[in-house]
Design an enzyme around this catalytic site. Structure first.
Site, short mmCIF file in Angstrom:
data_model
loop_
_atom_site.label_atom_id
_atom_site.label_comp_id
_atom_site.label_asym_id
_atom_site.label_seq_id
_atom_site.Cartn_x
_atom_site.Cartn_y
_atom_site.Cartn_z
N HIS A 171 23.97 51.19 23.53
CA HIS A 171 24.63 51.92 22.84
C HIS A 171 25.02 50.79 22.03
O HIS A 171 26.07 51.50 20.70
CB HIS A 171 26.12 51.99 23.91
CG HIS A 171 26.52 49.62 24.51
ND1 HIS A 171 26.38 50.17 25.79
CD2 HIS A 171 26.51 49.35 24.14
CE1 HIS A 171 26.33 49.59 26.17
NE2 HIS A 171 26.46 48.49 25.30
N TYR A 258 17.33 37.11 16.65
CA TYR A 258 16.28 37.38 16.90
C TYR A 258 15.32 37.22 15.38
O TYR A 258 14.24 37.76 15.35
CB TYR A 258 16.57 38.92 16.76
CG TYR A 258 17.37 40.25 17.58
CD1 TYR A 258 17.02 39.43 19.28
CD2 TYR A 258 18.38 40.73 17.77
CE1 TYR A 258 17.58 39.52 20.02
CE2 TYR A 258 18.45 41.28 18.83
CZ TYR A 258 18.46 41.00 19.95
OH TYR A 258 19.15 41.31 21.14
#
Length: 488
Positions: A171, A258
Site C-alpha cells: 500500500h 535503502y
C-alpha cells in the site's frame, strides 16, 4: 458467486480483519468461503471469533473455517493470500539487535539491509512449501496474492521457483499519493493522476497531474516544505525529491535504510529522522510498534470482539488491493492499481528478471501491466543496487549457500556504507546461528559458523542505536489513547 479464499498467516489479526471486511464489501461475494490457517492456534481462534461475529452481525451466509492444517485450508482455493511473518517477533528482534552490534541502524529491516535479507532467508523456504501445496490441492488456475515482506524476494521465489501465478501487493503507492494530494490542496486522491513505478518500497512518482495539470519538481518541493507536518516528518524524503526530481512512495524511515547516505553515521541519522512516530526513522521503530500492537491486542481483545458486532460500512472499504483485484477478476469491473510482478519489459531500464512494482489494470483476463516505462536514471540506479541484493539473497535462500548470503549482505547499500567485509562475515554467522530454528536450508552451515564465532577477533559493541525508544506498557498506551481522545 461461490469460491474459496485461503488466508495463510491469518493470525495477523488486524490485517486479516481488514481484508475480510474489504472483500465482503463486494455484493457478489457474500456466499464465499474464507479458510484461515496459521501456525498459532491461539491467534487463529481469536481471528475466527472476530470474523464469525462480523458474519453474524451482518446476517451473511459467508463461511469461515480455521485450521492449523495448511493443506486443508488450501484445498480447492481459488485465491490464496499470504501475510506471514516467519519467526515472529522473536526472530525479528534479532534482525534489529544483531546488526546494531556492527553499527547498522535500521528503522524497519524487513525489505533489504541486514534484517530484510535474513527475513527473506526465513520466508523463502516456507513460501516454496506454500507453493507446493497450492500446486497440488488448490484450484487449477489459483492466484497467489502475497502481502508478506520482503515483498520482492518472496514474490521472486514464488514465481521463479514456486511456479505459482503470483502477484505482490503493498500500500506504499496509495499512501504516497494521499500525501501528495494533501500538500497540493486536493480534496481527495481522485483529483490526482499519477504513474508510479520502480520496485517495492522504492517506487517513484514519475508523472503527476492534479486535475489534468502537470506537477513539476519545484512545485512539489515547495508544497512539501510548506506543509506544517510533512516538512518535519519527511525531511529525508524531501531531500531525495530535491536531488532526484521525483517523490518516493516510501516512508521517511523505510527510505532511509535503502540508501547508503543517510543512516551511516549516528549524527546523520538524528539529522534526517523525526521521532513523532516510528515510521519516520526511529531505530527499530517497527519492532517497537509491532510489539506494542501485539500486547495491546492481547489485552484489549474483548473490545476488538465487541467492535466486530457493528455492520460493515461500505464507505470504509480500504485501498488495499486484494478486494479490488478479486472483484475485477470475478465481475469484470476494471480496477487500476500498482502491482509487484516479474519485469519482462514493464520497466525498460531495470533487469528483466527483477520483481517490479508498476501500474496495471485488472479484468477477467487477469492482471495486465503497462509496459515500456523508463525510470529517471538516478531512480533506476538506486533500484538496481537493491535488485542485485535481492537476486543474490533469493539464490542464497534456495541453495542454502552461506557464502552467497554473505556476499548479498556485503552488497547491501547501507551495510556496505557502515561495515567492513570482516564484520559482515561475522554478523551473518551470528544471525544464522541465532535464527537456525527458522533456517533449515543452512543447517549444514551452522556448526562451522558457530566455530568461527568462537575464535573470531572482530570486535562488536552493545548499542541501542541512534534513536531508540522503549516499548511502552499497556498502561502507558491507555494513558496516551485517553489523552488523544480528550484532546480530539
Amino acid at each position: 458467486m461461490s469460491f474459496k479464499i485461503a488466508i495463510i498467516g491469518a493470525g495477523s489479526v488486524g490485517f486479516t480483519k481488514k481484508l475480510f471486511t474489504d472483500i465482503l464489501c463486494v455484493p457478489e461475494f457474500k456466499d464465499i468461503e474464507f479458510a484461515l490457517t496459521d501456525v498459532s492456534e491461539h491467534n487463529l481462534q481469536m481471528i475466527k471469533a472476530i470474523l464469525d461475529r462480523i458474519v453474524e452481525a451482518n446476517k451473511l451466509p459467508t463461511k469461515v473455517t480455521a485450521t492449523t492444517d495448511r493443506r486443508e485450508a488450501l484445498d480447492g482455493a481459488r485465491y490464496v493470500i499470504s501475510c506471514v511473518r516467519v519467526g515472529g517477533l522473536e526472530a525479528y528482534a534479532d534482525d534489529i539487535r544483531i546488526p546494531l552490534k556492527y553499527g547498522i541502524d535500521q528503522c524497519v529491516g524487513d525489505t533489504i539491509c541486514a534484517g530484510g535479507i535474513l527475513y527473506g532467508q526465513r520466508n523463502i523456504p516456507v513460501i516454496l512449501d506454500f507453493c507446493k501445496d497450492i500446486r497440488e490441492v488448490a484450484e487449477t488456475n489459483v492466484k497467489f496474492l502475497n502481502y508478506a515482506n520482503p515483498m520482492a524476494m518472496n514474490t521472486w521465489a514464488a514465481i521463479e521457483y514456486g511456479k505459482v501465478d503470483t502477484v505482490g501487493l503493498c500500500h506504499g503507492v496509495q499512501h504516497g499519493a494521499e500525501q501528495i494530494a494533501e500538500v497540493l490542496g486536493a480534496k481527495s486522491t481522485q483529483e490526482l493522476d499519477y504513474v508510479c513505478s520502480g520496485i517495492n518500497h522504492q517506487t517513484w512518482f514519475i508523472d503527476l497531474r492534479l486535475n489534468g495539470r502537470p506537477i513539476g519538481k519545484d512545485e512539489l518541493v515547495a508544497a512539501f516544505e510548506a506543509h506544517p507536518v510533512y516538512s518535519r516528518q519527511e525531511k529525508l524524503r524531501i531531500d531525495v525529491l530535491k536531488r532526484f526530481g521525483v517523490y518516493s512512495t516510501e516512508s521517511n524511515g523505510h527510505l532511509s535504510e535503502y540508501l547508503p547516505w543517510y543512516r551511516k553515521r549516528p549524527d546523520e541519522i538524528t539529522r534526517w529522522i523525526d521521532m513523532s512516530d516510528w515510521i519516520h526513522g526511529e531505530t527499530g521503530g517497527y519492532l517497537r510498534y509491532s510489539t506494542e500492537t501485539r500486547n495491546w491486542f492481547e489485552t484489549e481483545y474483548p473490545q476488538f470482539l465487541e467492535a466486530a458486532s457493528k455492520p460493515i460500512d461500505q464507505e470504509k472499504r480500504s485501498n488495499e488491493h486484494a478486494s479490488h483485484i478479486l472483484e475485477a477478476l470475478e465481475t469484470n469491473r476494471v480496477y487500476r492499481g500498482h502491482f509487484n510482478v516479474k519485469n519482462n519489459g514493464v520497466i525498460t531500464n531495470l533487469p528483466q528478471d527483477a520483481i517490479v512494482e508498476s501500474p496495471g489494470f485488472v479484468d477477467r483476463f487477469g492482471i495486465n501491466m503497462a509496459a515500456g516505462i523508463t525510470l529517471p536514471e538516478a531512480c533506476a540506479a538506486t533500484c538496481i543496487a537493491s535488485i542485485n541484493v535481492q537476486r543474490m539473497s533469493v539464490h542464497a535462500a534456495i541453495a542454502g549457500d552461506i557464502d552467497l548470503l554473505k556476499l548479498a549482505v556485503l552488497h547491501d547499500p547501507l551495510v556496505g556504507a557502515v561495515s567492513t567485509p570482516e564484520e559482515v562475515w561475522q554478523m551473518v554467522d551470528e544471525m544464522v546461528v541465532a535464527q537456525a530454528a527458522w533456517l533449515p536450508q543452512y543447517a549444514h552451515a551452522v556448526p562451522a559458523a558457530r566455530e568461527r564465532l568462537s575464535t573470531s577477533a572482530v570486535k562488536t559493541r552493545e548499542w541501542a542505536g541512534a534513536a531508540r525508544r522503549s516499548v511502552r506498557s499497556i498502561e502507558e498506551l491507555r494513558a496516551e489513547k485517553a489523552a488523544l481522545a480528550q484532546a480530539g
